[in-house]
Each structure stands twice: as C-alpha cells, then as structure tokens.
Write a protein that holds these residues in place. Structure first.
Motif, PDB file in Angstrom:
ATOM      1  N   SER A  55     -35.117  53.004 -30.081  1.00 52.25           N
ATOM      2  CA  SER A  55     -36.426  52.791 -29.470  1.00 52.25           C
ATOM      3  C   SER A  55     -37.496  52.573 -30.526  1.00 52.25           C
ATOM      4  CB  SER A  55     -36.794  53.989 -28.597  1.00 52.25           C
ATOM      5  OG  SER A  55     -35.859  54.172 -27.554  1.00 52.25           O
ATOM      6  N   SER A  56     -37.340  53.206 -31.681  1.00 52.62           N
ATOM      7  CA  SER A  56     -38.313  53.052 -32.758  1.00 52.62           C
ATOM      8  C   SER A  56     -38.429  51.614 -33.223  1.00 52.62           C
ATOM      9  CB  SER A  56     -37.921  53.936 -33.953  1.00 52.62           C
ATOM     10  OG  SER A  56     -37.861  55.294 -33.582  1.00 52.62           O
ATOM     11  N   SER A  59     -39.676  49.163 -29.647  1.00 46.11           N
ATOM     12  CA  SER A  59     -40.883  49.476 -28.892  1.00 46.11           C
ATOM     13  C   SER A  59     -42.002  48.502 -29.222  1.00 46.11           C
ATOM     14  CB  SER A  59     -41.331  50.906 -29.217  1.00 46.11           C
ATOM     15  OG  SER A  59     -42.613  51.169 -28.714  1.00 46.11           O
ATOM     16  N   CYS A  61     -44.986  49.704 -29.438  1.00 45.03           N
ATOM     17  CA  CYS A  61     -45.669  50.566 -30.404  1.00 45.03           C
ATOM     18  C   CYS A  61     -47.181  50.623 -30.236  1.00 45.03           C
ATOM     19  CB  CYS A  61     -45.359  50.094 -31.831  1.00 45.03           C
ATOM     20  SG  CYS A  61     -43.636  49.784 -32.120  1.00 45.03           S
ATOM     21  N   ARG A 251     -36.475  48.897 -20.623  1.00 43.46           N
ATOM     22  CA  ARG A 251     -37.743  48.228 -20.377  1.00 43.46           C
ATOM     23  C   ARG A 251     -37.717  46.862 -21.058  1.00 43.46           C
ATOM     24  NH1 ARG A 251     -37.689  51.562 -17.187  1.00 43.46           N
ATOM     25  NH2 ARG A 251     -39.272  53.119 -16.634  1.00 43.46           N
ATOM     26  N   TYR A 337     -36.586  53.411 -22.986  1.00 47.89           N
ATOM     27  CA  TYR A 337     -37.410  54.614 -22.912  1.00 47.89           C
ATOM     28  C   TYR A 337     -36.455  55.802 -22.877  1.00 47.89           C
ATOM     29  CZ  TYR A 337     -42.071  52.739 -21.679  1.00 47.89           C
ATOM     30  OH  TYR A 337     -43.300  52.138 -21.676  1.00 47.89           O
ATOM     31  N   GLY A 365     -41.676  57.019 -23.445  1.00 50.24           N
ATOM     32  CA  GLY A 365     -42.461  55.845 -23.796  1.00 50.24           C
ATOM     33  C   GLY A 365     -43.593  56.096 -24.764  1.00 50.24           C
ATOM     34  N   HIS A 366     -43.889  57.368 -25.086  1.00 44.80           N
ATOM     35  CA  HIS A 366     -44.947  57.608 -26.061  1.00 44.80           C
ATOM     36  C   HIS A 366     -44.476  58.430 -27.263  1.00 44.80           C
ATOM     37  CE1 HIS A 366     -45.601  60.178 -22.406  1.00 44.80           C
ATOM     38  NE2 HIS A 366     -45.668  61.162 -23.263  1.00 44.80           N
TER      39      HIS A 366
END
Length: 412
Positions: A55-56, A59, A61, A251, A337, A365-366
């Motif tokens: 995800s890093s 994303s 971002c 996503r 996510y 997601g955050h």
C-alpha cells in the motif's frame, strides 16, 4: 504526556532486540524511531523488498486534518509537522529526501442539509484543535473556484494551510524509502523473507513471543515483536491466535488528462464519494471512488474495474467540472486499503495475551499520512512502556474485545 498502555501491571523491561514483521512505511517508521531515538536493535522482516503490492507504494498519498475524531486530527498534525521537515529529519549523509509535499487543501462538498450539518460539526471539532478550515457557501465556492458546478451544493469545507495544520499530498513511495534508508543508517537490518510462525512461551498467565520463524528457515530471536504487515497483518496475527479485523480491500485509481489548468485545485471529494486531484503537470489528474457493489476481500490488484470510471466516475466529474466532459484516461492501477472493518481506524499497541507483541495496522486508507506519529508512539511504547509524546491509547486493540468502536465519520 505519559500514558501507559499495558493490559497488565509489571516492571517494564527495555527490549534489546525488536523484530518487526512488515517493512512498509509503518514498519520502517517504527524501526527508525526505535533505533534512532531509543537505541534499540531492530530487524525488519519484509516478504517483498520490491514493494510491488505494498500500500505504501500504490497509494495516492494524501494528508488531511479534516477528521471527525480528535485522535486522528492530532496524529495527522504531528505527522504533517514531520513530513514538512523530512528532508532534514531523514537525511543520510549528503542525501536529503524529497517527498514533493504540496498543501492545496481538501475540499469536501455537501449536497444535502444532513451533509452540511456533518461538515459544521466536524468544523467545530477541528477548530478546537487548531485545524483551520473554511466553510464555504455555494456562492463562496463559485467565487473561489469558477470552474466548479455549485448549483446543487449546500456547503463546502476547505482545509487551509497554516503553521498548525495543512492538507495536500506527497510521494508515498519516496516517504517509505526515506524511512527505510534512515532506519538502515541507524543500524536497522532489513531481511527479505516471509514470517510464517512464532515461538511462544505460554504460562498460566500472559504469554511471551521468543522468536519468529521464516519461510527460508530462519529463527529470529526477539525480545519484542511488531506486526505491521499492512493488508496482510491479520494473517500474521493469526499465527499468534490473535484475530484482527483487517482486510485487503482493493481501490482503483485512474489518471486522466483534460485541457484545463487546475494545478492549484484542492483534492475535491464530491458528495457521491468520487474524488480527484491535480498532478504537478498542467492538465493531468488522479481520481477514484468507492468500489461498485460489495467491498470484497483480496480482489487481485491486476483486476482494475475499468467500468467504474466509465459508469460512475466520469459522469460525476463531468457534472462537477464541465471542463472534464472531454478527458482522456491515460493509466490506471489498484492498491489495497488495509481496512479495519470494526471501525475504520488504526489498531495500535499491545496484543493481548502477549507481554511483548504489538501491532500498527488497519489504518483504512490513512496509514501513510499517520506513519510518523504512529511509528514514534509505537517506538515509545515498546522501548519505555509508555506514550511520551502523543497518547495513542484511543487506538488500542482492546477496544475490539470491549465492543467500543472509535467511529470515524470522515472516511474516503
């Protein structure tokens, strides 16, 4: 700030060696803080050093303070302060990282009185925590953004950049690599392998993790372990008999071009859930929306839903920004996510019934925007038994067993 988040009372013993399962931004940030700030020896086990599905790396971002819970606001503020100074914080020798942070703001739009009421309630909470947002009427929105269709809107909430707050986006992969390089420079070892099991001492009371077994036959002894494996954290925790409600939820992201210069536009969230933001180059944009139908676990990342753009996103974009009526999709991709289905908030802290097992996952997601503050907090908790800078106990894992969700209303 001193808040001991431990489900048992005991004399604290500083760990000599911490093993972190997961080398994405959360694991790398925790490793850096442990080594740099606390002098702890750290080994990070990451199954894929290319981060192809992390995800890093996938994303879009973004970072914001327009949350509906105080803890998420505080975490984001602290993380923003770190990201603003990352070029010096994570400099290695003559190399200073550049994550391309920009702060044009988030713009949330409401098309109903109910949606406007929610924006006003959140505005009041954000103001209490020195977050600067402007509530804009349809006329105010049209004056500030003449390219925007406002006839169906009731209210907008725009995040403003100040000393204490700011919203925008950055290069998440660059942030990950900066933490990774900084951690290695501080003495952290990164091992490309897959953690498949744990060695546990079980007693009548709490249990202790003694080592991590890997797919390549290593047995890595540990005084403490951290599960920070992103969307796969639940699978790792299952090896300890711990159930985490963390799921890999796909996503889709679409890049497009349009003949309009909106480089100063904020990240806009339409009442439908469709969002877009500009790229650095004139006329280039990213966009996305919630998935169609059921939000299913573990959908392969190569299965981008092309119809999502044609059937859902494009009609909304064209109606909200008439200049987007004629646009060209240039690329698309998908990422996961790490969705916490319990309450869509991060799970941070100790994993009962273990005395020395921790997690930082489920950020829904955050995670990228919260990594600096959470990584620092986890490092403090592991090294000292207490949160010293920011109390992260509202994100404790025990809230699941207690049936006390920390509900975040502002999830995109």
């Amino acid at each position: 700030m001193r808040n001991k988040q431990s489900w048992e009372t005991r004399e604290w013993q500083r760990p000599l060696h911490v093993v972190i399962v997961g080398g994405g931004v959360m694991g790398a940030a925790t490793a850096w803080f442990l080594a740099r700030e606390h002098g702890v020896r750290v080994t990070v086990i990451e199954r894929d050093a290319s981060y192809a599905q992390a995800s890093s790396a996938l994303s879009v971002c973004a970072i914001r303070q327009q949350f509906s819970t105080a803890i998420n606001i505080r975490i984001s503020q602290d993380s923003l302060a770190f990201y603003r100074s990352i070029s010096t914080e994570l400099a290695v020798g003559d190399e200073s990282p550049n994550i391309g942070l920009v702060e044009p703001g988030y713009l949330y739009l409401a098309a109903t009185e109910g949606g406007a009421t929610l924006l006003r309630e959140q505005h009041a909470l954000q103001k209490q925590h020195a977050v600067h947002t402007a509530l804009l009427s349809p006329a105010g929105l049209a004056e500030r953004y003449p390219w925007l269709t406002t006839s169906d809107l009731v209210l907008g909430s725009l995040g403003l950049s100040t000393a204490s707050s700011g919203e925008g986006w950055f290069d998440g992969y660059a942030a990950l690599q900066a933490f990774r390089r900084g951690a290695i420079s501080a003495g952290v070892s990164f091992v490309e392998d897959d953690a498949i099991d744990f060695v546990v001492d079980a007693h009548d009371g709490p249990s202790t993790v003694r080592a991590v077994h890997t797919a390549r036959g290593q047995s890595v002894e540990a005084d403490a372990v951290v599960i920070a494996a992103g969307a796969w954290s639940a699978r790792v925790a299952d090896k300890l008999g711990v159930l985490l409600p963390v799921h890999a939820r796909k996503r889709d992201v679409f890049a497009f071009e349009a003949d309009v210069d909106l480089r100063d536009a904020p990240l806009l969230i339409d009442p439908s859930g469709v969002w877009f933001r500009p790229e650095v180059q004139q006329g280039r944009f990213l966009c996305g929306s919630p998935p169609r139908g059921d939000d299913i676990d573990d959908v392969p990342l190569d299965q981008v839903d092309r119809g999502l753009f044609d059937d859902v996103i494009w009609p909304v974009l064209a109606a909200r920004v008439p200049a987007f009526d004629a646009l060209r999709v240039t690329s698309s991709w998908a990422g996961y996510y790490e969705m916490n289905s319990f309450d869509h908030n991060g799970l941070v802290g100790q994993l009962a019934p273990y005395t020395n097992a921790y997690t930082g996952c489920g950020f829904s997601g955050h995670g990228l925007q919260q990594a600096p503050a959470v990584g620092r907090g986890l490092a403090e908790l592991i090294a000292t038994g207490e949160y010293l800078t920011l109390d992260l106990s509202p994100l404790r894992v025990d809230r699941i067993a207690e049936g006390r969700p920390l509900l975040e209303k502002n999830v995109i």
